[in-house]
Every structure is written in C-alpha cells, then in structure tokens.
Design an enzyme around this catalytic site. Structure first.
Site, PDB file in Angstrom:
ATOM      1  N   CYS A 121       0.795  -1.244   0.000  1.00 40.00           N
ATOM      2  CA  CYS A 121       0.000   0.000   0.000  1.00 40.00           C
ATOM      3  C   CYS A 121       0.823   1.288   0.000  1.00 40.00           C
ATOM      4  CB  CYS A 121      -1.015  -0.008   1.141  1.00 40.00           C
ATOM      5  SG  CYS A 121      -0.306  -0.339   2.758  1.00 40.00           S
ATOM      6  N   LYS A 194      -5.582  -8.915  11.582  1.00 40.88           N
ATOM      7  CA  LYS A 194      -5.562  -7.476  11.308  1.00 40.88           C
ATOM      8  C   LYS A 194      -6.947  -7.036  10.879  1.00 40.88           C
ATOM      9  CE  LYS A 194      -3.323  -3.957   8.546  1.00 40.88           C
ATOM     10  NZ  LYS A 194      -2.253  -3.639   7.588  1.00 40.88           N
ATOM     11  N   ARG A 216     -10.389  -1.265   2.586  1.00 38.93           N
ATOM     12  CA  ARG A 216      -9.624  -2.506   2.723  1.00 38.93           C
ATOM     13  C   ARG A 216     -10.469  -3.669   3.250  1.00 38.93           C
ATOM     14  NH1 ARG A 216      -5.049   0.207   1.631  1.00 38.93           N
ATOM     15  NH2 ARG A 216      -3.937   1.472   3.169  1.00 38.93           N
ATOM     16  N   GLU A 232      -7.685 -17.221  11.398  1.00 41.84           N
ATOM     17  CA  GLU A 232      -6.542 -16.567  10.745  1.00 41.84           C
ATOM     18  C   GLU A 232      -5.229 -16.929  11.451  1.00 41.84           C
ATOM     19  OE1 GLU A 232      -5.961 -14.958   8.116  1.00 41.84           O
ATOM     20  OE2 GLU A 232      -7.814 -14.048   7.385  1.00 41.84           O
ATOM     21  N   LYS A 247      -3.863  -6.750  15.695  1.00 38.26           N
ATOM     22  CA  LYS A 247      -3.799  -5.324  15.374  1.00 38.26           C
ATOM     23  C   LYS A 247      -5.167  -4.811  14.991  1.00 38.26           C
ATOM     24  CE  LYS A 247      -1.871  -2.406  11.856  1.00 38.26           C
ATOM     25  NZ  LYS A 247      -1.377  -2.384  10.533  1.00 38.26           N
ATOM     26  N   TYR A 312       4.367   3.484  18.995  1.00 36.10           N
ATOM     27  CA  TYR A 312       4.994   4.788  18.761  1.00 36.10           C
ATOM     28  C   TYR A 312       5.455   5.417  20.072  1.00 36.10           C
ATOM     29  CZ  TYR A 312       2.725   3.814  14.360  1.00 36.10           C
ATOM     30  OH  TYR A 312       2.331   3.179  13.210  1.00 36.10           O
TER      31      TYR A 312
HETATM   32  C1  PBG Z   1       0.139  -1.483   5.867  1.00 38.77           C
HETATM   33  C2  PBG Z   1       0.027  -1.170   7.306  1.00 38.77           C
HETATM   34  C3  PBG Z   1      -0.905  -0.342   7.956  1.00 38.77           C
HETATM   35  C4  PBG Z   1      -0.534  -0.302   9.296  1.00 38.77           C
HETATM   36  C5  PBG Z   1       0.585  -1.117   9.424  1.00 38.77           C
HETATM   37  N1  PBG Z   1       0.905  -1.656   8.186  1.00 38.77           N
HETATM   38  C6  PBG Z   1      -2.021   0.455   7.431  1.00 38.77           C
HETATM   39  C7  PBG Z   1      -3.208  -0.169   6.832  1.00 38.77           C
HETATM   40  O1  PBG Z   1      -3.352  -1.392   6.765  1.00 38.77           O
HETATM   41  O2  PBG Z   1      -4.028   0.615   6.360  1.00 38.77           O
HETATM   42  C8  PBG Z   1      -1.215   0.481  10.365  1.00 38.77           C
HETATM   43  C9  PBG Z   1      -0.348   0.926  11.490  1.00 38.77           C
HETATM   44  C10 PBG Z   1      -0.896   2.012  12.330  1.00 38.77           C
HETATM   45  O3  PBG Z   1      -2.036   2.474  12.186  1.00 38.77           O
HETATM   46  O4  PBG Z   1      -0.129   2.451  13.201  1.00 38.77           O
HETATM   47  N2  PBG Z   1      -0.775  -2.400   5.407  1.00 38.77           N
HETATM   48 ZN    ZN Z   2      -0.957  -2.453   3.191  1.00 42.98          ZN
END
Ligand code: PBG
Ligand code: ZN
Length: 321
Positions: A121, A194, A216, A232, A247, A312
C-alpha cells in the site's frame, strides 16, 4: 472473608506492590515503528501524530543509534517512496528506500533487530495492499509481489519480515521464497489478525497510503469477528509464522487474550497510530496525565497476553523505564 481477609495489606506501599506485581513492562518488549522517506536531512512531523516523523535515511540512522543506546531491541520500517505506480515496483526495488535504510542502519548499529513491514500500500498509486485486477485486489498475483518484496528486504539485510497485507496464503508464500533463496533463518512475524480499522487513519497520513478508491474490507477483517481471528491465527501458524500479531490492540484486547490462550508462539500487539493520536491529543490538552496513562495502556496489552508491543510510545517509554 473480611475482617480476616484484607486485600489492602498487599497494597500498603510501593515495595510490597512491586513484590506482588503480576505484569511488568520491559524495554525488551518494545518495537519502534519508523517511517523512512527519500532525500537528505529530512525530519518531517506527521500532523496527527505529534512526536512521530518521516525521516530520510541519514536521520533515521542517527535515530537508530539512539534507540540502540536506550536498549530498544527492534524497529519496524515503513517506506515512503517518491515514485508510486500500479504495481508498486519500488516495494521490491533492491535499491528502494526501505532497502537503502536497512543497509545503512545495519552498517551503523550493532544489535538492533531491523524488521520490515511487507505490504504494497505504501508503494502503489491506488494505495491498496496488492495488485488490482477488475477493481479488486487479486490475491494470488499479490503473493508474487509480496514474495519479491520480502526477499528484497532480506537481501538488504533485514533481520525479520512482517507481512501486513492480509492476503490468503502469504506466510507460506514468503516462507518458501525465503527458504529457497538462502534465508531460512529469517523469522516471519505475521500480522495474522488485522482488522479493517479506523484506528489506522493517522498512519495513512504518515505513510501516504490512503486508498484512492474503495476500502480494505475485502482483505482486512471485520471488527465484529472473534472466531475468524482464531482461524486466521491458526492458518498462519500452520503456514510457518514465527510470531502472531493482533492489530489494533486497545479495542481488541479480548482477541489478544484469545490468541494467547491458543498458541505457544510469541504474541505481538500493535498499538496503532489512532491509539497513539487519541492519547497524545488528550495529553496535549492536559486532560490526562501522560506519564501515567502511557505505561498503563501498554501494560494492558501485556496483561491481555502479548509478549511484544509495536508502539509509537517505545522511545518515550524506554527513556523512563
Ligand atoms: C500497511 C500497514 C498499515 C498499518 C501497518 N501496516 C495500514 C493499513 O493497513 O491501512 C497500520 C499501522 C498504524 O495504524 O499504526 N498495510
Ligand atoms: Zn498495506
């Protein structure tokens, strides 16, 4: 029963509280996300993420030297290339921005484990996590690109790869590509669970990766689902994942607990951008006490069952641990 039993006896002072503490937060648990961009001497703050920056390779190397001094064991790299196209070619360019960063960081640090986010992405012009065919992300074609990307990261010196795309079969695909190319020792941390979450909003500003059409939800999970998370996780474990990630973290602590109870692999929680921004926003307004709320929040993820936390807050927390 009361008055014989008095739980307050074990809370009387800090020393006894320390003795009976069940969960601890350690610098060893922390993984720090970093955004690398092209150019030189660039350190550009992300509007919705105070204290988080896009950095050029020279700046990121200095940052990594500091992180290593703080005892932070690992970073996860996200690339922001200048050039984006339909097929995300910069993702698997051996001279791409992430690949350059890996080489420079590995040259200038001793023990830091350099992990990379493997996804399309940040590299595609449409901002989706894979190759678009007939207006949707094509699963099996995307696997080929992700495999090339992971291999390219490994060749540049990455210590760990972490695929975040949510394509089916990607752990098996990456594992076999890495193994047949002499990288059988590189662990894969799978973003196994995720969710399609609005908590990623600030990250998409940071990584400039908002999809230009659609969303997504055809590949990331429905926030309503719990059993599907277990499915998953089980699939990725079968395919050879070395660690399992959940996540976001905060709104999904129940899922972290569920996954913890069903696997012996290390569990990783991703304390995502939106969770960071909400807390930072409240700290900046003086509505909550940052010194207390940050460790309390991270501790909740450990208590739920995660071994590691991508956050972070890692640098700020490491400074006080
Ligand atoms: C890429 C990715 C994302 C995050 C980590 N890897 C964004 C998404 O899937 O849109 C999100 C990390 C965050 O929000 O701190 N696929
Ligand atoms: Zn991505």
């Amino acid at each position: 029963m009361f008055p014989i039993v008095r739980p307050r006896r074990l809370r009387a002072n800090d020393t006894i509280r320390r003795m009976v503490r069940e969960t601890n937060l350690s610098v060893n648990d922390l993984i720090y996300p970093l955004f690398v961009c092209e150019g030189e001497n660039i350190k550009k703050q992300i509007g919705s993420m105070p204290g988080v920056y896009q950095m050029s390779v020279d700046v990121i190397v200095k940052e990594c030297i500091e992180l290593e001094k703080l005892g932070i064991p690992s970073i996860i790299l996200f690339g922001i290339p200048k050039h984006k196209d339909e097929i995300g070619s910069e993702a698997y360019n051996d001279n791409g921005i992430v690949q350059q960063a890996i080489r420079a960081i590995k040259q200038n640090t001793k023990k830091l484990m350099v992990m990379t986010d493997v996804c399309m992405c940040e590299y595609t012009s449409h901002g989706h996590c894979g190759l678009i065919v007939n207006n949707d992300v094509d699963n099996d074609e995307t696997l080929k690109l992700l495999s090339k990307e992971a291999l390219s990261h490994a060749k540049a010196g990455a210590d760990i790869v972490a695929p975040s795309d949510m394509m089916d079969g990607r752990i098996a695909a990456l594992r076999s590509t890495l193994d047949t190319n002499g990288f059988s020792n590189i662990p894969i941390i799978s973003y196994a669970v995720k969710y399609a979450s609005s908590y990623y909003g600030p990250f998409r500003e940071a990584a400039e990766s908002t999809p230009t059409f659609g969303d997504r939800r055809t590949y990331q999970m429905d926030p309503a689902n719990r059993l599907e998370a277990l499915k998953e996780a089980a699939l990725d474990i079968e395919e050879g994942a070395d660690m399992i990630m959940v996540k976001p973290a905060l709104a999904y602590l129940d899922i972290i607990r569920d996954v913890r109870e069903r696997t012996n692999l290390p569990v990783v929680a991703y304390n995502v951008s939106g969770e960071y921004s909400m807390i930072m926003g409240a700290i900046e307004r003086g509505w909550v006490d940052g010194d207390r709320i940050i460790p309390e929040t991270l501790l909740s993820m450990k208590r739920a069952g995660s071994d590691l936390i991508i956050t972070y807050f890692a640098k700020a927390v490491a400074e006080v641990l």
